[in-house]
Design an enzyme around this catalytic site. Structure first.
Site, PDB file in Angstrom:
ATOM      1  N   ARG A 221       0.773  -1.502   0.005  1.00  0.00           N
ATOM      2  CA  ARG A 221      -0.029   0.037  -0.017  1.00  0.00           C
ATOM      3  C   ARG A 221       0.326   1.218  -0.058  1.00  0.00           C
ATOM      4  O   ARG A 221       1.772   1.430   0.353  1.00  0.00           O
ATOM      5  CB  ARG A 221      -1.002   0.383   1.087  1.00  0.00           C
ATOM      6  N   HIS A 269      -1.042   0.419  -9.487  1.00  0.00           N
ATOM      7  CA  HIS A 269      -1.919  -0.180  -9.056  1.00  0.00           C
ATOM      8  C   HIS A 269      -2.573  -1.483  -9.542  1.00  0.00           C
ATOM      9  O   HIS A 269      -3.727  -2.251  -9.274  1.00  0.00           O
ATOM     10  CB  HIS A 269      -2.860   0.658  -7.979  1.00  0.00           C
TER      11      HIS A 269
HETATM   12  C1  GLV Z   1      -5.555  -5.297  -4.438  1.00  0.00           C
HETATM   13  O1  GLV Z   1      -4.422  -3.896  -4.006  1.00  0.00           O
HETATM   14  C2  GLV Z   1      -5.748  -5.795  -2.842  1.00  0.00           C
HETATM   15  O2  GLV Z   1      -5.768  -5.108  -1.777  1.00  0.00           O
HETATM   16  O3  GLV Z   1      -6.804  -6.639  -3.202  1.00  0.00           O
END
Ligand code: GLV
Length: 306
Positions: A221, A269
């Site tokens: 993250r 991401h």
């Molecule tokens: C993506 O970032 C997830 O946590 O699945």
């Protein structure tokens, strides 16, 4: 009895399609607006509007539509005492591990240097040797463990770190041995969940403990790292490069210096996407177990945040 999907448009469309294919007879609510909130027994959620679950007075299960649950738990009004489950999917581990291995191999084989040579029509044979890597996987949960084992099986020297000791086929550190872990590596792969303990963990203080230079890969993250500190560590040669899939603010703002930094490679991401079909089967299984009063798999510990 109704199930609900409360998420941004893209995952909502994918999950809706798959849900309707798998259980066409089960009524589905999209979003949280409804005149009959008491019908909703299970909510599949991702970045739900804060407080939106409060009105579902008969809610029995919350299913986080991803591996990380920080977005779900940051809603302080989320009903207490209702089980929350999350996705734990081998297919997700497959794509996450492949992403990390790609980043490691590009670094290991100086891919970016060869790419630059190619752009200059330059035959760079013998100019870049294979880098000797000592890879550290920070966070050896489901996803971190999968990639650490695969890197180990590829023949790399791998060490892991987790707060509590884990059985691993490679050396691993735990608890108070965090600094020893950092001092043992020159590639740092971060796969930890975002919790109050991992907030801004990858900061200047931590970078100062690393071998110089260390290559950073963060797929966990964005709020686990401090972008300003990554940039100064790159410029000071403390970090040799950074491969980032997550950012403090997403989408990454256009004005972020990370976009154009010569030592940064980044993706939006996408390291590991959720596979809705498998996840819906998991959610239905969790719900079924809960209805039968049997142990519910993939339960989230709200304190630990994973
Ligand atoms: C993506 O970032 C997830 O946590 O699945």
């Amino acid at each position: 009895m109704r199930f609900a999907i409360i998420a941004p448009p893209h995952p909502t469309a994918l999950w809706k399609k798959n849900f309707e294919e798998i259980v066409p007879h089960v009524p589905l609510l999209i979003g949280h607006e409804t005149d009959q909130p008491e019908d909703v027994v299970c909510a599949m959620v991702w970045k739900q509007p804060f407080g939106s679950l409060k009105k579902f007075t008969n809610l029995k299960l919350i299913f986080a539509m991803g591996a990380g649950v920080d977005h779900v738990l940051s809603d302080e009004q989320i009903p207490k005492n209702i089980p929350i489950c999350r996705v734990i999917d081998p297919q997700m581990a497959f794509s996450m591990s492949n992403y990390i291995i790609m980043a490691v191999l590009n670094h290991h084989r100086s891919f970016y240097e060869f790419e630059k040579a190619q752009r200059n029509s330059h035959w760079a044979q013998f100019e870049f040797e294979e880098r000797e890597l000592k890879i550290g996987v920070l966070g050896i949960g489901h996803l971190g463990m999968d990639c650490a084992i695969k890197l180990h099986q590829l023949g790399f020297s791998v060490v892991g770190y987790s707060p509590s000791p884990k059985q691993t086929p490679f050396p691993s550190f735990s608890g108070a041995n965090f600094d020893a872990f950092l001092q043992d590596i020159n590639v740092l792969i971060c796969t930890v969940p975002y919790t109050k303990h991992t907030h801004a963990l990858l900061n200047n203080k931590l970078f100062q403990k690393l071998n110089r230079p260390t290559y950073l890969i963060n797929v966990s993250r964005g709020k686990v790292h401090v972008e300003e500190d990554i940039l100064s560590a790159l410029d000071a040669g403390v970090l040799s490069g950074a491969f980032l899939d997550v950012f403090e603010v997403e989408p990454l703002p256009k004005e972020s210096p990370l976009w154009l930094h010569p030592k940064v490679h980044l993706t939006p991401h996408i390291a590991s996407l959720t596979y809705p079909k498998e996840s819906i089967y998991q959610m239905l299984h969790c719900f079924d177990q809960m209805e039968k009063g049997l142990p519910i798999p993939q339960l989230v510990d709200r304190q630990k945040m994973y």
